[in-house]
Design a protein around this motif. Structure first.
Motif, PDB file in Angstrom:
ATOM      1  N   GLU A  44       0.870  -1.164   0.000  1.00  0.00           N
ATOM      2  CA  GLU A  44       0.000   0.000   0.000  1.00  0.00           C
ATOM      3  C   GLU A  44       0.908   1.216   0.000  1.00  0.00           C
ATOM      4  OE1 GLU A  44      -3.926   1.052   2.371  1.00  0.00           O
ATOM      5  OE2 GLU A  44      -2.145   1.278   3.625  1.00  0.00           O
ATOM      6  N   PHE A  45       0.639   2.167  -0.895  1.00  0.00           N
ATOM      7  CA  PHE A  45       1.448   3.382  -0.952  1.00  0.00           C
ATOM      8  C   PHE A  45       0.530   4.590  -0.988  1.00  0.00           C
ATOM      9  CE2 PHE A  45       0.621   2.360  -5.357  1.00  0.00           C
ATOM     10  CZ  PHE A  45       0.454   3.581  -5.980  1.00  0.00           C
ATOM     11  N   TYR A  46       1.088   5.723  -0.560  1.00  0.00           N
ATOM     12  CA  TYR A  46       0.345   6.974  -0.613  1.00  0.00           C
ATOM     13  C   TYR A  46       0.774   7.722  -1.856  1.00  0.00           C
ATOM     14  CZ  TYR A  46      -1.988  11.255   0.697  1.00  0.00           C
ATOM     15  OH  TYR A  46      -2.825  12.338   0.711  1.00  0.00           O
ATOM     16  N   ARG A  54      -3.146   3.742  -2.279  1.00  0.00           N
ATOM     17  CA  ARG A  54      -3.416   2.829  -3.392  1.00  0.00           C
ATOM     18  C   ARG A  54      -2.739   1.486  -3.122  1.00  0.00           C
ATOM     19  NH1 ARG A  54      -4.895   4.936  -8.490  1.00  0.00           N
ATOM     20  NH2 ARG A  54      -5.324   7.142  -8.408  1.00  0.00           N
ATOM     21  N   ASP A  55      -3.250   0.439  -3.763  1.00  0.00           N
ATOM     22  CA  ASP A  55      -2.667  -0.895  -3.652  1.00  0.00           C
ATOM     23  C   ASP A  55      -1.922  -1.224  -4.930  1.00  0.00           C
ATOM     24  OD1 ASP A  55      -3.759  -1.516  -1.101  1.00  0.00           O
ATOM     25  OD2 ASP A  55      -5.693  -1.850  -2.067  1.00  0.00           O
ATOM     26  N   TYR A  73       2.649  -2.709 -10.222  1.00  0.00           N
ATOM     27  CA  TYR A  73       1.404  -2.670 -10.984  1.00  0.00           C
ATOM     28  C   TYR A  73       0.349  -2.095 -10.055  1.00  0.00           C
ATOM     29  CZ  TYR A  73      -2.765  -3.975 -13.508  1.00  0.00           C
ATOM     30  OH  TYR A  73      -3.970  -3.928 -14.154  1.00  0.00           O
ATOM     31  N   ASP A  74      -0.141  -0.917 -10.377  1.00  0.00           N
ATOM     32  CA  ASP A  74      -1.139  -0.208  -9.571  1.00  0.00           C
ATOM     33  C   ASP A  74      -2.517  -0.792  -9.893  1.00  0.00           C
ATOM     34  OD1 ASP A  74      -2.968   1.594  -8.470  1.00  0.00           O
ATOM     35  OD2 ASP A  74      -1.847   3.363  -9.091  1.00  0.00           O
ATOM     36  N   HIS A  75      -3.085  -1.531  -8.954  1.00  0.00           N
ATOM     37  CA  HIS A  75      -4.372  -2.184  -9.177  1.00  0.00           C
ATOM     38  C   HIS A  75      -5.520  -1.182  -9.278  1.00  0.00           C
ATOM     39  CE1 HIS A  75      -3.293  -6.447  -8.918  1.00  0.00           C
ATOM     40  NE2 HIS A  75      -2.306  -6.010  -8.168  1.00  0.00           N
ATOM     41  N   GLY A  78      -4.773   0.398 -12.873  1.00  0.00           N
ATOM     42  CA  GLY A  78      -4.548  -0.588 -13.927  1.00  0.00           C
ATOM     43  C   GLY A  78      -3.301  -0.315 -14.745  1.00  0.00           C
ATOM     44  N   GLU A  79      -2.340   0.435 -14.174  1.00  0.00           N
ATOM     45  CA  GLU A  79      -1.126   0.811 -14.891  1.00  0.00           C
ATOM     46  C   GLU A  79       0.121   0.347 -14.160  1.00  0.00           C
ATOM     47  OE1 GLU A  79      -1.496   5.047 -14.937  1.00  0.00           O
ATOM     48  OE2 GLU A  79      -2.645   5.035 -16.808  1.00  0.00           O
ATOM     49  N   TYR A  80       1.195   0.149 -14.926  1.00  0.00           N
ATOM     50  CA  TYR A  80       2.508  -0.091 -14.332  1.00  0.00           C
ATOM     51  C   TYR A  80       3.123   1.254 -14.004  1.00  0.00           C
ATOM     52  CZ  TYR A  80       2.197  -4.955 -15.674  1.00  0.00           C
ATOM     53  OH  TYR A  80       1.802  -6.249 -15.786  1.00  0.00           O
ATOM     54  N   ARG A  81       3.764   1.331 -12.843  1.00  0.00           N
ATOM     55  CA  ARG A  81       4.385   2.583 -12.411  1.00  0.00           C
ATOM     56  C   ARG A  81       5.792   2.285 -11.915  1.00  0.00           C
ATOM     57  NH1 ARG A  81      -0.084   5.602  -8.775  1.00  0.00           N
ATOM     58  NH2 ARG A  81       1.429   7.268  -8.967  1.00  0.00           N
TER      59      ARG A  81
END
Length: 87
Positions: A44-46, A54-55, A73-75, A78-81
């Motif tokens: 989990e990140f802010y 976000r997860d 992968y930001d669920h 839906g994107e890779y970061r």
């Protein structure tokens, strides 16, 4: 002297965040203490740009000098970061 030890014990239990920035968006992110940042793990990140937690699933981790690149992968989006985290 006893008061100093009590203060040190209280402060040592505080959670610390791992700060960095999203290299694509250029915005700050923080990964809170307690997240196991390893490939295949959920964290989990802010996200400071959205102002919310976000997860994400950790895809890879690479060390470059004094920084660590964490691809997730930001669920939620839906994107890779890619995060560049302070070492």
């Amino acid at each position: 002297m006893r008061a100093l030890w009590i203060v040190l014990l209280l402060l040592s239990g505080q959670a610390l965040a791992w700060d960095g920035y999203d290299s694509d968006a250029g915005d700050s992110v923080s990964i809170e203490s307690g997240n196991l940042v390893r490939p295949g793990e959920m964290i989990e990140f802010y996200d400071y740009s959205s102002g919310e937690y976000r997860d994400a699933e950790v895809e890879s981790i690479n060390r470059y000098g004094s920084s660590v690149e964490v691809e997730v992968y930001d669920h939620d989006s839906g994107e890779y970061r890619t995060f560049d985290m302070e070492d």
